[in-house]
Design a protein around this motif. Structure first.
Motif, PDB file in Angstrom:
ATOM      1  N   GLY A   1     -15.775 -67.136  16.006  1.00 43.44           N
ATOM      2  CA  GLY A   1     -14.590 -66.889  15.212  1.00 43.44           C
ATOM      3  C   GLY A   1     -14.391 -65.407  14.967  1.00 43.44           C
ATOM      4  N   GLU A   2     -13.234 -65.026  14.534  1.00 40.11           N
ATOM      5  CA  GLU A   2     -12.930 -63.628  14.276  1.00 40.11           C
ATOM      6  C   GLU A   2     -13.347 -63.249  12.863  1.00 40.11           C
ATOM      7  OE1 GLU A   2     -11.712 -62.773  17.960  1.00 40.11           O
ATOM      8  OE2 GLU A   2     -11.748 -61.367  16.295  1.00 40.11           O
ATOM      9  N   SER A   3     -13.708 -62.002  12.694  1.00 38.48           N
ATOM     10  CA  SER A   3     -14.020 -61.484  11.370  1.00 38.48           C
ATOM     11  C   SER A   3     -12.737 -61.438  10.554  1.00 38.48           C
ATOM     12  CB  SER A   3     -14.622 -60.095  11.505  1.00 38.48           C
ATOM     13  OG  SER A   3     -14.819 -59.529  10.236  1.00 38.48           O
ATOM     14  N   VAL A   4     -12.803 -61.730   9.310  1.00 34.42           N
ATOM     15  CA  VAL A   4     -11.635 -61.676   8.452  1.00 34.42           C
ATOM     16  C   VAL A   4     -11.788 -60.544   7.451  1.00 34.42           C
ATOM     17  CG1 VAL A   4     -11.121 -64.100   8.722  1.00 34.42           C
ATOM     18  CG2 VAL A   4     -12.622 -63.366   6.874  1.00 34.42           C
ATOM     19  N   GLY A   5     -10.662 -60.127   6.906  1.00 32.88           N
ATOM     20  CA  GLY A   5     -10.702 -59.020   5.964  1.00 32.88           C
ATOM     21  C   GLY A   5     -11.135 -59.474   4.590  1.00 32.88           C
ATOM     22  N   LEU A   6     -12.271 -59.048   4.135  1.00 37.36           N
ATOM     23  CA  LEU A   6     -12.772 -59.354   2.807  1.00 37.36           C
ATOM     24  C   LEU A   6     -13.195 -58.055   2.156  1.00 37.36           C
ATOM     25  CD1 LEU A   6     -15.028 -62.432   3.694  1.00 37.36           C
ATOM     26  CD2 LEU A   6     -12.771 -62.475   2.657  1.00 37.36           C
ATOM     27  N   HIS A   7     -13.315 -58.057   0.848  1.00 39.98           N
ATOM     28  CA  HIS A   7     -13.716 -56.862   0.156  1.00 39.98           C
ATOM     29  C   HIS A   7     -15.180 -56.575   0.447  1.00 39.98           C
ATOM     30  CE1 HIS A   7      -9.949 -56.197  -1.888  1.00 39.98           C
ATOM     31  NE2 HIS A   7      -9.878 -57.483  -2.084  1.00 39.98           N
TER      32      HIS A   7
ATOM     33  N   SER B   1     -22.258 -66.853  19.413  1.00 44.11           N
ATOM     34  CA  SER B   1     -23.581 -66.952  20.020  1.00 44.11           C
ATOM     35  C   SER B   1     -23.603 -66.425  21.456  1.00 44.11           C
ATOM     36  CB  SER B   1     -24.059 -68.409  19.992  1.00 44.11           C
ATOM     37  OG  SER B   1     -23.123 -69.237  20.659  1.00 44.11           O
ATOM     38  N   ALA B   2     -22.407 -66.252  22.046  1.00 39.37           N
ATOM     39  CA  ALA B   2     -22.331 -65.722  23.411  1.00 39.37           C
ATOM     40  C   ALA B   2     -22.353 -64.193  23.449  1.00 39.37           C
ATOM     41  CB  ALA B   2     -21.062 -66.223  24.088  1.00 39.37           C
TER      42      ALA B   2
ATOM     43  N   VAL C   1     -30.873 -66.968  14.329  1.00 36.76           N
ATOM     44  CA  VAL C   1     -30.021 -67.163  13.156  1.00 36.76           C
ATOM     45  C   VAL C   1     -28.787 -66.276  13.210  1.00 36.76           C
ATOM     46  CG1 VAL C   1     -31.905 -67.956  11.706  1.00 36.76           C
ATOM     47  CG2 VAL C   1     -31.417 -65.516  11.830  1.00 36.76           C
ATOM     48  N   LYS C   2     -28.551 -65.630  14.335  1.00 33.40           N
ATOM     49  CA  LYS C   2     -27.377 -64.757  14.529  1.00 33.40           C
ATOM     50  C   LYS C   2     -27.279 -63.718  13.423  1.00 33.40           C
ATOM     51  CE  LYS C   2     -24.531 -68.292  15.232  1.00 33.40           C
ATOM     52  NZ  LYS C   2     -23.320 -69.072  15.538  1.00 33.40           N
ATOM     53  N   HIS C   3     -28.318 -62.931  13.338  1.00 36.06           N
ATOM     54  CA  HIS C   3     -28.416 -61.943  12.264  1.00 36.06           C
ATOM     55  C   HIS C   3     -28.839 -60.589  12.815  1.00 36.06           C
ATOM     56  CE1 HIS C   3     -30.390 -59.908   8.830  1.00 36.06           C
ATOM     57  NE2 HIS C   3     -29.420 -60.471   8.141  1.00 36.06           N
ATOM     58  N   LEU C   4     -28.178 -59.569  12.305  1.00 29.14           N
ATOM     59  CA  LEU C   4     -28.495 -58.180  12.645  1.00 29.14           C
ATOM     60  C   LEU C   4     -28.852 -57.439  11.371  1.00 29.14           C
ATOM     61  CD1 LEU C   4     -25.541 -56.907  14.866  1.00 29.14           C
ATOM     62  CD2 LEU C   4     -27.940 -56.736  15.476  1.00 29.14           C
ATOM     63  N   SER C   5     -29.728 -56.473  11.484  1.00 30.70           N
ATOM     64  CA  SER C   5     -29.952 -55.598  10.338  1.00 30.70           C
ATOM     65  C   SER C   5     -30.073 -54.153  10.806  1.00 30.70           C
ATOM     66  CB  SER C   5     -31.195 -56.003   9.550  1.00 30.70           C
ATOM     67  OG  SER C   5     -32.351 -55.754  10.308  1.00 30.70           O
ATOM     68  N   LEU C   6     -29.674 -53.265   9.934  1.00 29.12           N
ATOM     69  CA  LEU C   6     -29.794 -51.826  10.175  1.00 29.12           C
ATOM     70  C   LEU C   6     -30.689 -51.252   9.097  1.00 29.12           C
ATOM     71  CD1 LEU C   6     -28.817 -49.254  11.724  1.00 29.12           C
ATOM     72  CD2 LEU C   6     -27.086 -49.025   9.919  1.00 29.12           C
ATOM     73  N   GLN C   7     -31.770 -50.652   9.502  1.00 26.09           N
ATOM     74  CA  GLN C   7     -32.688 -50.043   8.561  1.00 26.09           C
ATOM     75  C   GLN C   7     -32.563 -48.524   8.657  1.00 26.09           C
ATOM     76  OE1 GLN C   7     -36.597 -51.624   9.309  1.00 26.09           O
ATOM     77  NE2 GLN C   7     -35.941 -53.741   9.050  1.00 26.09           N
ATOM     78  N   ILE C   8     -32.364 -47.891   7.522  1.00 21.36           N
ATOM     79  CA  ILE C   8     -32.283 -46.435   7.462  1.00 21.36           C
ATOM     80  C   ILE C   8     -33.480 -45.931   6.669  1.00 21.36           C
ATOM     81  CG2 ILE C   8     -30.889 -44.439   6.778  1.00 21.36           C
ATOM     82  CD1 ILE C   8     -28.435 -46.282   6.832  1.00 21.36           C
TER      83      ILE C   8
ATOM     84  N   CYS D   1     -21.247 -53.709  11.422  1.00 17.32           N
ATOM     85  CA  CYS D   1     -21.802 -54.183  12.674  1.00 17.32           C
ATOM     86  C   CYS D   1     -20.637 -54.684  13.517  1.00 17.32           C
ATOM     87  CB  CYS D   1     -22.821 -55.288  12.454  1.00 17.32           C
ATOM     88  SG  CYS D   1     -22.145 -56.816  11.794  1.00 17.32           S
ATOM     89  N   ALA D   2     -20.791 -54.634  14.819  1.00 20.38           N
ATOM     90  CA  ALA D   2     -19.757 -55.119  15.721  1.00 20.38           C
ATOM     91  C   ALA D   2     -20.423 -55.854  16.870  1.00 20.38           C
ATOM     92  CB  ALA D   2     -18.911 -53.957  16.245  1.00 20.38           C
ATOM     93  N   GLU D   3     -19.780 -56.905  17.347  1.00 20.53           N
ATOM     94  CA  GLU D   3     -20.311 -57.681  18.463  1.00 20.53           C
ATOM     95  C   GLU D   3     -19.353 -57.622  19.632  1.00 20.53           C
ATOM     96  OE1 GLU D   3     -20.215 -62.070  17.854  1.00 20.53           O
ATOM     97  OE2 GLU D   3     -19.388 -61.594  15.877  1.00 20.53           O
ATOM     98  N   ASN D   4     -19.926 -57.579  20.833  1.00 21.53           N
ATOM     99  CA  ASN D   4     -19.147 -57.545  22.058  1.00 21.53           C
ATOM    100  C   ASN D   4     -19.573 -58.740  22.899  1.00 21.53           C
ATOM    101  OD1 ASN D   4     -18.556 -57.030  24.856  1.00 21.53           O
ATOM    102  ND2 ASN D   4     -18.010 -54.959  24.249  1.00 21.53           N
ATOM    103  N   PRO D   5     -18.649 -59.621  23.245  1.00 19.36           N
ATOM    104  CA  PRO D   5     -19.023 -60.857  23.937  1.00 19.36           C
ATOM    105  C   PRO D   5     -19.720 -60.653  25.269  1.00 19.36           C
ATOM    106  CG  PRO D   5     -16.797 -60.995  23.072  1.00 19.36           C
ATOM    107  CD  PRO D   5     -17.230 -59.571  22.910  1.00 19.36           C
ATOM    108  N   SER D   6     -19.354 -59.599  25.994  1.00 19.12           N
ATOM    109  CA  SER D   6     -19.928 -59.488  27.334  1.00 19.12           C
ATOM    110  C   SER D   6     -20.471 -58.119  27.653  1.00 19.12           C
ATOM    111  CB  SER D   6     -18.862 -59.843  28.372  1.00 19.12           C
ATOM    112  OG  SER D   6     -17.855 -58.853  28.378  1.00 19.12           O
ATOM    113  N   GLY D   7     -20.318 -57.189  26.740  1.00 19.29           N
ATOM    114  CA  GLY D   7     -20.846 -55.859  26.972  1.00 19.29           C
ATOM    115  C   GLY D   7     -20.016 -55.010  27.900  1.00 19.29           C
ATOM    116  N   GLY D   8     -18.865 -55.483  28.277  1.00 17.48           N
ATOM    117  CA  GLY D   8     -18.017 -54.703  29.173  1.00 17.48           C
ATOM    118  C   GLY D   8     -16.959 -53.943  28.420  1.00 17.48           C
TER     119      GLY D   8
END
Lengths: 113, 119
Positions: free
Chosen positions: A1-7, A28-29, A70-77, A90-97
């Motif tokens: 699904g697409e990300s929606v605009g939330l606060h 998941s793809a 679990v389809k989870h990403l984290s960024l540690q600084i 975070c952003a996801e790209n379905p095929s990397g192209g």
């Protein structure tokens, strides 16, 4: 699904501490993920990326972790600095192209001096 | 690194007028550019994909006659907000992919954004 605009949720961290920003992705793809930093009034800036065949990648002071189960990403600084204050997406790209990426909701990081 | 220049950075216009925003890749050629819209404290919402030499692909719910996109060269894409109204006020951001072999092709490089205020 697409990300929606939330606060945006906000994470407040003391200067010098480590920050962990989390992101759940939907497709998941997706086989390629990117973290962006956006300072106020500016466009997003690339921080680090990771492919789905990896579960960890390190950069300068930043580490991205990927849990595909679990389809989870984290960024540690590490050793968070005042200049790290920004909104992180975070952003996801379905095929990397050359296809479009889908941005997550974003997290506002506030560094307390 | 790759530089994407967006102009203007801020524009104020009267309701009913049209506004053109330019997105230029300064040191690389971009066959594909993207246009996003961002409301305060929200994420980036993709509006359309701009392909050099062909028609743009619009996302669902984005009016193509309202937001005209032209990608006439490998270094320039323009977004024209036609007959702007106050509800079109937003932060518009473009991004560009480089040609394979010039840049890491999976990374989108973003412009600094254009803040549009329609009175």
């Amino acid at each position: 699904g697409e990300s929606v605009g939330l606060h945006l949720p906000t994470l407040s961290v003391q200067e010098g501490d480590n920050s962990i920003i989390n992101c759940a992705y939907s497709n998941s793809a997706s086989d390629y993920f990117i973290w962006y930093k956006q300072e106020s009034g500016k466009g997003p800036q690339f921080i680090i990326d990771i492919r789905s065949n990896m579960d960890k990648r390190q950069g300068q002071r930043v580490t991205v972790l990927l849990n595909k189960t679990v389809k989870h990403l984290s960024l540690q600084i590490a050793a968070t600095q005042p200049g790290d204050s920004a909104v992180y997406f975070c952003a996801e790209n379905p095929s990397g192209g050359y296809q479009k990426v889908t941005f997550g909701i974003g997290t506002k990081l506030q560094v307390i001096p | 690194g790759a530089v994407v220049s967006q102009h203007p950075s801020w524009v104020i216009c009267k309701s009913g007028t049209s506004v053109k925003i330019e997105c230029r890749s300064l040191d690389f050629q971009a066959t594909t550019m993207f246009w996003y819209r961002q409301f305060p404290k929200q994420s980036l919402m993709l509006m359309a994909t701009s392909n050099e030499g062909s028609k743009a692909t619009y996302e669902q719910g984005v009016e193509k006659d309202k937001f005209l996109i032209n990608h006439a060269s490998l270094t320039l894409s323009t977004l024209t907000v036609t007959s702007a109204h106050p509800e079109d006020s937003s932060f518009y951001i473009c991004s560009a992919h480089g040609l394979a072999g010039v840049l890491a092709k999976n990374i989108q490089y973003f412009g600094a954004g254009t803040r549009l205020s329609v009175l």
